[in-house]
Structures are given as C-alpha cells and as structure tokens.
Scaffold this motif. Structure first.
Motif, mmCIF file in Angstrom:
data_model
loop_
_atom_site.group_PDB
_atom_site.id
_atom_site.type_symbol
_atom_site.label_atom_id
_atom_site.label_comp_id
_atom_site.label_asym_id
_atom_site.label_seq_id
_atom_site.Cartn_x
_atom_site.Cartn_y
_atom_site.Cartn_z
ATOM 1 N N MET A 1 0.849 -1.170 0.000
ATOM 2 C CA MET A 1 0.000 0.000 0.000
ATOM 3 C C MET A 1 0.899 1.240 0.000
ATOM 4 O O MET A 1 1.857 1.321 0.765
ATOM 5 C CB MET A 1 -0.898 0.014 1.238
ATOM 6 N N ILE A 2 0.574 2.182 -0.829
ATOM 7 C CA ILE A 2 1.294 3.451 -0.873
ATOM 8 C C ILE A 2 0.466 4.479 -0.120
ATOM 9 O O ILE A 2 -0.733 4.619 -0.365
ATOM 10 C CB ILE A 2 1.525 3.920 -2.320
ATOM 11 N N VAL A 3 1.117 5.175 0.810
ATOM 12 C CA VAL A 3 0.454 6.263 1.537
ATOM 13 C C VAL A 3 1.290 7.521 1.396
ATOM 14 O O VAL A 3 2.498 7.470 1.177
ATOM 15 C CB VAL A 3 0.232 5.917 3.035
ATOM 16 N N TYR A 4 0.622 8.658 1.532
ATOM 17 C CA TYR A 4 1.256 9.963 1.376
ATOM 18 C C TYR A 4 1.038 10.790 2.636
ATOM 19 O O TYR A 4 -0.002 10.702 3.277
ATOM 20 C CB TYR A 4 0.661 10.704 0.172
ATOM 21 N N HIS A 5 2.033 11.602 2.943
ATOM 22 C CA HIS A 5 1.961 12.517 4.079
ATOM 23 C C HIS A 5 2.127 13.925 3.525
ATOM 24 O O HIS A 5 3.036 14.173 2.740
ATOM 25 C CB HIS A 5 3.073 12.206 5.083
ATOM 26 N N VAL A 31 -1.671 10.215 7.359
ATOM 27 C CA VAL A 31 -1.367 9.854 5.978
ATOM 28 C C VAL A 31 -2.670 9.641 5.221
ATOM 29 O O VAL A 31 -3.741 9.523 5.822
ATOM 30 C CB VAL A 31 -0.506 8.570 5.892
ATOM 31 N N THR A 32 -2.549 9.588 3.913
ATOM 32 C CA THR A 32 -3.690 9.327 3.053
ATOM 33 C C THR A 32 -3.237 8.482 1.874
ATOM 34 O O THR A 32 -2.056 8.490 1.524
ATOM 35 C CB THR A 32 -4.322 10.645 2.541
ATOM 36 N N THR A 33 -4.160 7.785 1.272
ATOM 37 C CA THR A 33 -3.848 7.046 0.050
ATOM 38 C C THR A 33 -4.073 7.915 -1.180
ATOM 39 O O THR A 33 -3.765 7.507 -2.289
ATOM 40 C CB THR A 33 -4.711 5.770 -0.052
ATOM 41 N N VAL A 34 -4.581 9.121 -0.968
ATOM 42 C CA VAL A 34 -4.904 10.031 -2.064
ATOM 43 C C VAL A 34 -3.776 11.062 -2.217
ATOM 44 O O VAL A 34 -3.612 11.956 -1.376
ATOM 45 C CB VAL A 34 -6.254 10.741 -1.813
ATOM 46 N N LYS A 35 -3.004 10.913 -3.270
ATOM 47 C CA LYS A 35 -1.833 11.779 -3.493
ATOM 48 C C LYS A 35 -2.223 13.266 -3.553
ATOM 49 O O LYS A 35 -1.542 14.122 -3.003
ATOM 50 C CB LYS A 35 -1.129 11.358 -4.783
#
Length: 63
Positions: A1-5, A31-35
C-alpha cells in the motif's frame, strides 16, 4: 500500500511524539492514500509557514 503525508520533506521514520496538537483523530502521524489530498495538505502547511515567517520578520523589524 502506498500512503502519502502532506509535507515538503521526506519522513523516513515517523514519530508521533512530535505531533504538537490534537487533530481530527487525535495526536498522530496522518497519511492518506490520495496523493492529491497530501499535496493540498503540503500546500496549506507551506502557506501557513510563510505567513508565520512573515509575521516573525515583521515583529523583528518593529523592535
């Protein structure tokens, strides 16, 4: 899973003890999964930091 901060810096080792205030879900490393959402968070932080810097510079010049 890729997550973004939402940050302008890469965070290698998140540490929740640096969370300085309670947010929507309490202290933590968000964090979110939505870039795109992370990009919006980063822009808001950058804008807030610029405003804080401007206020500090203004205060320093007025003393």
């Amino acid at each position: 899973m890729i997550v973004y901060h939402g940050s302008s810096q890469v965070v290698e080792s998140p540490n929740v003890k640096y969370s300085y205030r309670a947010l929507d879900f309490g202290k933590g490393f968000y964090v979110t999964t939505v870039k795109e959402q992370a990009a919006r968070w980063a822009r808001r932080k950058a804008e807030a930091n610029q405003e804080d810097c401007s206020k500090s510079e203004h205060a320093q010049h007025n003393h």
